[in-house]
Design a protein around this motif. Structure first.
Motif, PDB file in Angstrom:
ATOM      1  N   GLU A 137      -2.760 -28.012 -28.138  1.00  0.00           N
ATOM      2  CA  GLU A 137      -2.638 -26.873 -27.224  1.00  0.00           C
ATOM      3  C   GLU A 137      -1.861 -25.753 -27.924  1.00  0.00           C
ATOM      4  OE1 GLU A 137      -0.184 -26.013 -23.163  1.00  0.00           O
ATOM      5  OE2 GLU A 137      -1.205 -27.934 -23.326  1.00  0.00           O
TER       6      GLU A 137
ATOM      7  N   ASN B  19       6.702 -25.835 -27.102  1.00  0.00           N
ATOM      8  CA  ASN B  19       5.519 -24.995 -27.329  1.00  0.00           C
ATOM      9  C   ASN B  19       5.701 -23.552 -26.851  1.00  0.00           C
ATOM     10  OD1 ASN B  19       3.812 -26.448 -28.903  1.00  0.00           O
ATOM     11  ND2 ASN B  19       2.545 -27.181 -27.229  1.00  0.00           N
TER      12      ASN B  19
ATOM     13  N   SER C   4      -1.867 -20.345 -32.474  1.00  0.00           N
ATOM     14  CA  SER C   4      -2.062 -21.696 -32.977  1.00  0.00           C
ATOM     15  C   SER C   4      -1.222 -21.934 -34.227  1.00  0.00           C
ATOM     16  CB  SER C   4      -3.540 -21.951 -33.273  1.00  0.00           C
ATOM     17  OG  SER C   4      -4.026 -21.002 -34.198  1.00  0.00           O
TER      18      SER C   4
ATOM     19  N   GLU D  95      -0.827 -16.158 -27.006  1.00  0.00           N
ATOM     20  CA  GLU D  95      -0.871 -17.528 -27.507  1.00  0.00           C
ATOM     21  C   GLU D  95      -1.097 -17.505 -29.014  1.00  0.00           C
ATOM     22  OE1 GLU D  95      -3.949 -19.498 -25.250  1.00  0.00           O
ATOM     23  OE2 GLU D  95      -2.438 -20.235 -23.842  1.00  0.00           O
TER      24      GLU D  95
END
Length: 135
Positions: A3, A75, A22, A20
C-alpha cells in the motif's frame, strides 16, 4: 504491491503538498535516504535538496525542499520545512539572478560579505534551478 505511503509537506504558510507515494528519495544533513512503504519509524533532519517522489502510477515528481524535518510513522510521511516549491512554481529567471548575485558575493572576498549567508543563497538558487528542469 505494498500500500502506498501518504505524504504531507507543511510550511509555515501552507500545506504545500499532499499525496501518495510508493517511494521517496531525499537528502538528510548526513546523506541521502530512501523510504519505501512500511518503513520503520524515523525522524530525519533534511538538507536543502530536491525530494523525489515516485507516485503509485509510476510517475516521478521532484520538489525543492529547503531543509526541515521528515517524520515517518505508520506509512505516513510528514515533512515540515521552511519552504517547498514545485517545479512549475519556480521563477527560473529570478533563481538565475539570485545565483549570479550569490556567486559575485562569494568571489568578491569583501570583508563586508557574510559568506555563510551567500553560500546559503547560492544553495537555494541552485536547488530551484535543478528542480525547475522537471517541469
Amino acid at each position: 504491491m505494498a500500500e502506498p505511503m501518504t505524504l504531507q509537506i507543511i510550511t509555515p504558510d501552507e500545506i504545500a503538498y499532499t499525496g501518495e507515494a510508493s517511494f521517496l528519495v531525499g537528502k538528510a544533513i548526513d546523506g541521502e535516504f530512501g523510504i519505501l512503504p512500511n518503513h520503520a519509524p524515523m525522524i530525519v533532519a533534511l538538507d536543502i535538496a530536491p525530494l523525489r517522489l515516485d507516485a503509485p502510477d509510476g510517475q516521478k515528481h521532484y520538489l525543492a525542499v529547503f531543509g526541515g524535518f521528515c517524520e515517518i510513522e505508520h506509512n505516513q510521511v510528514s515533512i515540515v520545512t521552511l519552504d517547498c516549491q514545485l517545479p512549475d512554481s519556480i521563477d527560473v529567471d529570478r533563481a538565475q539572478r539570485a545565483k549570479q548575485r550569490a556567486e559575485e558575493r562569494l568571489v568578491s572576498k569583501s570583508p563586508d560579505i557574510d559568506v555563510e549567508r551567500a553560500e546559503h543563497a547560492l544553495a537555494r538558487a541552485l536547488l530551484r534551478l535543478h528542480v525547475a528542469k522537471y517541469v
